[in-house]
Design a protein around this motif. Structure first.
Motif, PDB file in Angstrom:
ATOM      1  N   GLY A  59       0.997  -1.333   0.013  1.00  0.00           N
ATOM      2  CA  GLY A  59       0.439  -0.405  -0.297  1.00  0.00           C
ATOM      3  C   GLY A  59       1.270   0.718  -0.310  1.00  0.00           C
ATOM      4  N   PHE A  60       1.781   1.429   0.957  1.00  0.00           N
ATOM      5  CA  PHE A  60       2.625   2.791   0.790  1.00  0.00           C
ATOM      6  C   PHE A  60       3.212   2.847  -0.196  1.00  0.00           C
ATOM      7  N   ALA A  61       4.109   1.310  -0.980  1.00  0.00           N
ATOM      8  CA  ALA A  61       5.055   1.138  -2.004  1.00  0.00           C
ATOM      9  C   ALA A  61       4.825   2.334  -3.058  1.00  0.00           C
ATOM     10  N   PHE A 117       5.633  14.820   5.351  1.00  0.00           N
ATOM     11  CA  PHE A 117       5.369  13.603   5.251  1.00  0.00           C
ATOM     12  C   PHE A 117       5.597  12.131   4.366  1.00  0.00           C
ATOM     13  N   ALA A 118       6.277  12.936   2.832  1.00  0.00           N
ATOM     14  CA  ALA A 118       6.195  12.634   1.923  1.00  0.00           C
ATOM     15  C   ALA A 118       7.855  12.318   2.297  1.00  0.00           C
ATOM     16  N   ASP A 119       8.829  13.167   2.556  1.00  0.00           N
ATOM     17  CA  ASP A 119      10.119  13.450   2.590  1.00  0.00           C
ATOM     18  C   ASP A 119      10.399  12.135   4.099  1.00  0.00           C
ATOM     19  N   ALA A 120       9.976  12.124   5.039  1.00  0.00           N
ATOM     20  CA  ALA A 120       9.918  11.503   6.201  1.00  0.00           C
ATOM     21  C   ALA A 120       9.626   9.979   5.071  1.00  0.00           C
ATOM     22  N   MET A 121       8.737   9.523   4.923  1.00  0.00           N
ATOM     23  CA  MET A 121       8.492   8.138   4.138  1.00  0.00           C
ATOM     24  C   MET A 121       9.330   7.779   3.394  1.00  0.00           C
ATOM     25  N   ASN A 122      10.102   8.456   2.622  1.00  0.00           N
ATOM     26  CA  ASN A 122      10.646   8.559   1.557  1.00  0.00           C
ATOM     27  C   ASN A 122      12.324   8.206   1.323  1.00  0.00           C
ATOM     28  N   LYS A 123      12.301   8.818   2.383  1.00  0.00           N
ATOM     29  CA  LYS A 123      14.346   9.554   2.965  1.00  0.00           C
ATOM     30  C   LYS A 123      14.881   7.806   4.071  1.00  0.00           C
ATOM     31  N   THR A 124      13.518   7.886   4.484  1.00  0.00           N
ATOM     32  CA  THR A 124      14.615   6.702   6.017  1.00  0.00           C
ATOM     33  C   THR A 124      14.697   5.279   4.971  1.00  0.00           C
ATOM     34  N   PRO A 125      15.101   5.096   5.974  1.00  0.00           N
ATOM     35  CA  PRO A 125      15.394   3.865   5.355  1.00  0.00           C
ATOM     36  C   PRO A 125      14.514   2.935   6.115  1.00  0.00           C
ATOM     37  N   TYR A 150      12.481  -0.917   5.821  1.00  0.00           N
ATOM     38  CA  TYR A 150      12.738  -2.692   6.325  1.00  0.00           C
ATOM     39  C   TYR A 150      11.106  -3.225   5.751  1.00  0.00           C
ATOM     40  N   VAL A 151      11.334  -4.309   4.933  1.00  0.00           N
ATOM     41  CA  VAL A 151       9.772  -5.179   4.197  1.00  0.00           C
ATOM     42  C   VAL A 151      10.363  -6.903   5.497  1.00  0.00           C
ATOM     43  N   ALA A 152       9.352  -7.177   5.599  1.00  0.00           N
ATOM     44  CA  ALA A 152       9.473  -8.472   6.194  1.00  0.00           C
ATOM     45  C   ALA A 152       7.979  -9.022   5.821  1.00  0.00           C
ATOM     46  N   THR A 153       8.540 -10.532   5.723  1.00  0.00           N
ATOM     47  CA  THR A 153       7.080 -10.577   5.040  1.00  0.00           C
ATOM     48  C   THR A 153       7.288 -12.275   4.714  1.00  0.00           C
ATOM     49  N   ARG A 154       5.886 -13.314   4.832  1.00  0.00           N
ATOM     50  CA  ARG A 154       6.487 -14.931   4.929  1.00  0.00           C
ATOM     51  C   ARG A 154       6.931 -15.183   3.878  1.00  0.00           C
ATOM     52  N   ASN A 155       5.844 -14.510   3.079  1.00  0.00           N
ATOM     53  CA  ASN A 155       5.690 -14.329   0.963  1.00  0.00           C
ATOM     54  C   ASN A 155       6.558 -14.787   0.651  1.00  0.00           C
ATOM     55  N   ARG A 156       6.964 -15.771  -0.028  1.00  0.00           N
ATOM     56  CA  ARG A 156       8.298 -16.133  -0.437  1.00  0.00           C
ATOM     57  C   ARG A 156       8.248 -16.194  -1.986  1.00  0.00           C
ATOM     58  N   GLU A 157       7.231 -15.284  -2.445  1.00  0.00           N
ATOM     59  CA  GLU A 157       6.930 -15.053  -3.834  1.00  0.00           C
ATOM     60  C   GLU A 157       7.643 -13.586  -3.940  1.00  0.00           C
ATOM     61  N   LEU A 158       7.652 -12.643  -2.897  1.00  0.00           N
ATOM     62  CA  LEU A 158       8.487 -11.431  -2.761  1.00  0.00           C
ATOM     63  C   LEU A 158       9.742 -12.034  -3.003  1.00  0.00           C
ATOM     64  N   THR A 159      10.077 -11.348  -3.898  1.00  0.00           N
ATOM     65  CA  THR A 159      12.167 -11.265  -4.131  1.00  0.00           C
ATOM     66  C   THR A 159      12.541 -10.381  -4.008  1.00  0.00           C
ATOM     67  N   GLU A 160      11.468  -9.004  -4.032  1.00  0.00           N
ATOM     68  CA  GLU A 160      12.735  -7.799  -4.468  1.00  0.00           C
ATOM     69  C   GLU A 160      11.349  -6.796  -3.989  1.00  0.00           C
ATOM     70  N   VAL A 161      12.191  -5.761  -3.244  1.00  0.00           N
ATOM     71  CA  VAL A 161      10.578  -4.409  -2.894  1.00  0.00           C
ATOM     72  C   VAL A 161      11.595  -3.232  -3.869  1.00  0.00           C
ATOM     73  N   GLU A 209      11.447   5.948  -6.977  1.00  0.00           N
ATOM     74  CA  GLU A 209      12.990   6.743  -7.207  1.00  0.00           C
ATOM     75  C   GLU A 209      13.796   6.485  -5.672  1.00  0.00           C
ATOM     76  N   TYR A 210      13.112   5.700  -4.605  1.00  0.00           N
ATOM     77  CA  TYR A 210      14.256   6.164  -3.449  1.00  0.00           C
ATOM     78  C   TYR A 210      14.667   4.474  -3.300  1.00  0.00           C
ATOM     79  N   GLY A 211      14.836   3.992  -4.175  1.00  0.00           N
ATOM     80  CA  GLY A 211      15.121   2.591  -4.359  1.00  0.00           C
ATOM     81  C   GLY A 211      16.265   1.697  -3.570  1.00  0.00           C
ATOM     82  N   ASP A 212      17.235   2.475  -3.488  1.00  0.00           N
ATOM     83  CA  ASP A 212      18.108   2.766  -1.836  1.00  0.00           C
ATOM     84  C   ASP A 212      17.900   3.281  -0.698  1.00  0.00           C
ATOM     85  N   THR A 213      16.345   3.273  -0.904  1.00  0.00           N
ATOM     86  CA  THR A 213      15.931   3.163   1.120  1.00  0.00           C
ATOM     87  C   THR A 213      15.161   2.229   1.654  1.00  0.00           C
ATOM     88  N   ILE A 214      15.075   0.468   0.800  1.00  0.00           N
ATOM     89  CA  ILE A 214      14.292   0.088   0.699  1.00  0.00           C
ATOM     90  C   ILE A 214      14.867  -1.226   1.474  1.00  0.00           C
TER      91      ILE A 214
END
Length: 192
Positions: free
Chosen positions: A60-62, A72-80, A82-93, A97-102
């Motif tokens: 939802g957030f992404a 608010f967007a700066d806080a959400m976008n620029k802060t490192p 992490y995504v935790a999931t048990r779903n093995r189908e999710l292999t990348e996040v 344009e802020y791909g280096d923060t996740i």
């Protein structure tokens, strides 16, 4: 050692996602309190050293935050993040344009969270993510619960603390009443 803060908007009866229909999107019951508390929520995310979320919250957030502007967007976008999931189908996040923060936390969740807590020195905010919060609480990783409670009882829907394995004692840290909406923020330390 990082501090994990579980943060949620919910009803008085603990529902964070209502029953089917209009209630499902929270707009009819949560928006007045969320709007009135926006500055406090903004401060929490601006002070965070990391954001940890489950897969559903991430999806939802992404799809929203990377395309917004402002504080608010700066806080959400620029802060490192992490995504935790048990779903093995999710292999990348992705995060626009802020791909280096996740990053994706793959493998043993308890081991990864323990590592994250030792790596990050400040606050690690977990927005919504009920399933993840329940797992973290059951494993003893949650340090604080920050709940924005809205003055409504839905009677059905998904409960935020639905699957807790054992008793957790809490110490009240602070309260904040939002008088116009009648919503109340409660901050609790989880006693270890």
């Amino acid at each position: 050692m990082g501090k994990i803060i579980a943060s949620v908007s919910c009803t008085l009866d603990g529902v964070f996602t209502g029953p089917q229909g209009d209630e499902n999107n929270m707009v009819s019951w949560a928006l007045p309190g969320i709007m009135e508390s926006v500055n406090d929520n903004l401060a929490m995310f601006q002070n965070a050293d990391a954001i940890l979320m489950g897969r559903v919250t991430y999806e939802g957030f992404a799809g929203f935050w990377p395309f917004q502007e402002g504080e608010f967007a700066d806080a959400m976008n620029k802060t490192p993040k992490y995504v935790a999931t048990r779903n093995r189908e999710l292999t990348e996040v992705q995060w626009g344009e802020y791909g280096d923060t996740i990053s994706l936390l793959a493998g043993d969740l308890n081991q990864r969270i323990a590592g994250l807590k030792s790596e990050i020195r400040g606050d690690i905010v977990v927005p919504a993510s009920a399933g993840l919060v329940q797992s973290l609480l059951n494993a003893g990783f949650v340090d604080e619960i920050n709940m924005l409670i809205h003055p409504v009882i839905l009677g059905s829907g998904k409960k935020y603390m639905e699957s807790i394995a054992a008793r957790n004692d809490l110490k009240l840290l602070s309260t904040q009443l939002y008088e116009t909406s009648g919503s109340m923020r409660l901050r609790y330390e989880v006693i270890k």
